[in-house]
Design an enzyme around this catalytic site. Structure first.
Site, short mmCIF file in Angstrom:
data_model
loop_
_atom_site.label_atom_id
_atom_site.label_comp_id
_atom_site.label_asym_id
_atom_site.label_seq_id
_atom_site.Cartn_x
_atom_site.Cartn_y
_atom_site.Cartn_z
N LYS A 85 62.07 -89.06 -5.70
CA LYS A 85 63.21 -89.54 -6.12
C LYS A 85 63.12 -90.22 -7.45
O LYS A 85 61.73 -90.78 -7.85
CB LYS A 85 63.58 -90.35 -5.05
CG LYS A 85 64.94 -90.99 -5.16
CD LYS A 85 65.19 -91.94 -4.08
CE LYS A 85 66.76 -92.41 -4.10
NZ LYS A 85 66.88 -93.48 -3.15
N SER A 160 71.29 -92.57 -1.05
CA SER A 160 71.57 -92.20 -2.40
C SER A 160 70.18 -91.13 -2.63
O SER A 160 70.28 -90.78 -3.63
CB SER A 160 71.10 -93.43 -3.40
OG SER A 160 69.74 -94.10 -2.81
N SER A 184 69.37 -94.96 2.57
CA SER A 184 69.38 -93.86 1.59
C SER A 184 68.46 -92.86 1.92
O SER A 184 68.43 -91.85 1.00
CB SER A 184 68.94 -94.34 0.37
OG SER A 184 70.21 -94.91 -0.26
#
Ligand code: GLN
Length: 490
Positions: A85, A160, A184
Site C-alpha cells: 500500500k 482505503s 481499511s
C-alpha cells in the site's frame, strides 16, 4: 494455472522443489499487471526492476540458500512477489499516500515491515492505490483516481486499501500489505473476496507508515488464504526500537493455520452480538453471514448470543477521535518541510495555498472536524467524551472474551457499491465502517474472510465474514479462520 494465481504456500513449495524459478513467478505477476492494471488501477507505481531482484533471488537459490530457510518445514517468503500500500515507505521509492501533496515524495528509509520482508527475501512488485491518507472506504478519495473492483469494474473495491485488495483478488501479486485505522484492510478484503487481517494494536510496528490516526493505525496482510495471511503476519510482527507501541507477542506459536481442520471448530465458542443484526445490514449480506454461522455450528462450534451494548456509539466516537488525531498528524504537510509547495508572498499564504491546492476535500473535512473537536471550548464535550466511550467499547470486548473465543459477524453492511454512488454523501460513506471501527477503538485483532457471494444484476459479489479475537490472539484467530475457510469453500 498461471504462477501469479498461486498462494504463497504453493509458490514457496514450487520454488523449493525447483518446479519454477523466482524469475518465472515474478514475470507472470508483471505480465498480469501489464495486462490488467490499466483497467483496474490497483497499482500507482509498478516496479519493473522486480525482475532484477528475482534474478538475484534465483542466484541465491542456486547456492542452496533456500534449503536453510525451509528447514523448519514452513513455507517461506523467499522470492514471493508482494504489493505494498502506498502509505508504507520503501527506501528510494515514491510514496504518495494517495495525495497530491506527496506526489513527488521519495521515501528516505524503509518502514520496519519492509525491512523485515526484505530480510525474508520477499520481492516488491509496486505500490498500490488508496484513499488519500487512508481516509475513505472506496479508494475514490485517491488524488490519482479510483481503483476498480475486479469482480465488477463499475464498482468500488472498498478502501482505503482498495488497491492492495484488488491486486490480490485479480492475481496481480500473491499477497499484499494494507493499513487499517477503522476498517481499511477488512472492508476492501470483504468487497474483493480475499482474506485481510487487522492485527492487535501494537502487534506490528508503525514505523514508516504514513500516520493517519496514530492510536488506531495498524499494518496488516491481505492474502488469498488464512494461512498466507498468517505467514505474512508472523514475518512483520514484533517489537521495534522505532515504535514504542510495538511489542513482542505470541512468538512461539508459528502459524499452524494449515493444521487446523474441521474438528478444530468443535472446541470453539462463537459470540454472536445482537447489536450486529440491524436495519443498516443488507438482507442479502445477512443471509450469507447467517448461513456461515450455521455451517460453523454444524461443524461443532457453539454459538453464543452476546451483547456489545456500546456498539452503537463506536462510529460517532471514532469520527471524533480519528479526525482529532488526523488534524494533528497532517499539520506537518505545510508546504515547507516536504511535498507540494505553493511559493506565495508570505509564509502564511505559502502554508494556506499549499494545503488548499494539494489536499483533497475529505482530508480537509477531517482536518476541520478534528481542529474543532480539539479546540479549547469543545475539547471536553467532544474529544474527552469520545475517549470515555472508547473505554466503554473496549470494556464490551473484554467482557465478551471472558465468555467466547471469537466474535463473528459481517465485515460491512452491504456489497461493493457503484463507483460514484456515495461520493457526495460523506455520512453514507462513514456508515460503511459501522462493523469495523469498534475493533480499532478497542485495539483487538480482527480479520475478514470470504463467506460466499451474492448475485447482483448478473454478477457475483463477495461477502466478508468478520472474525474478531481477543488482544494478541492473532495466531489462534488465523487458525480458527483456516478451519472456517475449509467449511465455507466447498
Ligand atoms: N473508513 C475509515 C475512515 O475513513 C477507516 C479508514 C482506515 O481504516 N484507514 O476513516
Amino acid at each position: 494455472m498461471r504462477l501469479n494465481e498461486l498462494t504463497i504456500k504453493q509458490a514457496s513449495a514450487g520454488l523449493h522443489q525447483k518446479e519454477f524459478s523466482v524469475t518465472e513467478l515474478v514475470e507472470d505477476c508483471l505480465d498480469a499487471i501489464k495486462r490488467e492494471n490499466k483497467n483496474l488501477h490497483a497499482y500507482l507505481d509498478i516496479f519493473e526492476d522486480a525482475a532484477d531482484a528475482a534474478q538475484k533471488a534465483d542466484e541465491m537459490l542456486g547456492s542452496k540458500y533456500q534449503s536453510v530457510e525451509m528447514s523448519n518445514g514452513l513455507p517461506s517468503l523467499f522470492g514471493i512477489p508482494l504489493a505494498i500500500k502506498d502509505n508504507i515507505l520503501i527506501e528510494g521509492r515514491r510514496c504518495t499516500a494517495g495525495s497530491k501533496i506527496l506526489e513527488n515524495y521519495t521515501a528516505a528509509y524503509d518502514a520496519t515491515v519492509i525491512r523485515k520482508l526484505k530480510n525474508h527475501g520477499a520481492i516488491f512488485l509496486g505500490k498500490t492505490n488508496l484513499d488519500e491518507f487512508a481516509m475513505g472506504v472506496s479508494t475514490e478519495n485517491s488524488a490519482f483516481g479510483p481503483t476498480k473492483n475486479p469482480h465488477d469494474h463499475t464498482r468500488v473495491p472498498g478502501g482505503s486499501s482498495g488497491g492492495s485488495a484488488a491486486a490480490v483478488a485479480a492475481n496481480l501479486c500473491l499477497a499484499a500489505l494494507g493499513s487499517d485505522t477503522g476498517g481499511s484492510i477488512r472492508q476492501p478484503s470483504a468487497f474483493c473476496g480475499v482474506v485481510g487481517l487487522k492485527p492487535t494494536y501494537g502487534a506490528v510496528s508503525r514505523h514508516g507508515l504514513i500516520a493517519m490516526a496514530s492510536s488506531l493505525d495498524q499494518i496488516g496482510p491481505i492474502a488469498r488464504s488464512a494461512e498466507d495471511a498468517a505467514l505474512l503476519f508472523n514475518a512483520i510482527k514484533g517489537k521495534d526500537a522505532f515504535d514504542a507501541t510495538a511489542v513482542a507477542s505470541d512468538n512461539s506459536n508459528q502459524l499452524p493455520a494449515a493444521s487446523a481442520n474441521y474438528n478444530f471448530l468443535k472446541k470453539i465458542k462463537v459470540g454472536v452480538p445482537k447489536e450486529y443484526f440491524i436495519k443498516e445490514l443488507d438482507i442479502k449480506v445477512e443471509k450469507v453471514v447467517r448461513s456461515a454461522l450455521e455451517k460453523m455450528e454444524q461443524a461443532g462450534a457453539e454459538l453464543i448470543d452476546i451483547s456489545l451494548p456500546n456498539m452503537p456509539y463506536a462510529l460517532p466516537a471514532y469520527y471524533i477521535i480519528a479526525p482529532s488525531e488526523i488534524s494533528a498528524n497532517l499539520a506537518r504537510y505545510d508546504g515547507i518541510r516536504y511535498g507540494y509547495r505553493h511559493q506565495a508572498d508570505s509564509l502564511y499564504n505559502t502554508y494556506a495555498l499549499s494545503r488548499q491546492e494539494a489536499l483533497g476535500p475529505e482530508v480537509k473535512r477531517r482536518i476541520m472536524l478534528g481542529t474543532y473537536t480539539l479546540s479549547a471550548g469543545y475539547y471536553e464535550s467532544y474529544y474527552l467524551k469520545a475517549q470515555k466511550v472508547r473505554h466503554l467499547v473496549r470494556e464490551d470486548f473484554r467482557r465478551a472474551f471472558d465468555k467466547v473465543d471469537i466474535i463473528v459477524g459481517p465485515t460491512a453492511p452491504g456489497l461493493a457499491f457503484k463507483i460514484g454512488a456515495k461520493i457526495n454523501d460523506p455520512v453514507q460513506m462513514y456508515l460503511e465502517d459501522i462493523y469495523t471501527v469498534a475493533i480499532n477503538l478497542a485495539g483487538v485483532p480482527a480479520l475478514s474472510l470470504p463467506a460466499g457471494t451474492v448475485e447482483e444484476k448478473g454478477v457475483r459479489l463477495p461477502v466478508g465474514l468478520q472474525i474478531i479475537g481477543t488482544w494478541f490472539s492473532e495466531n489462534k484467530l488465523l487458525k480458527i479462520a483456516g478451519a472456517i475457510e475449509k467449511i465455507l469453500t466447498p
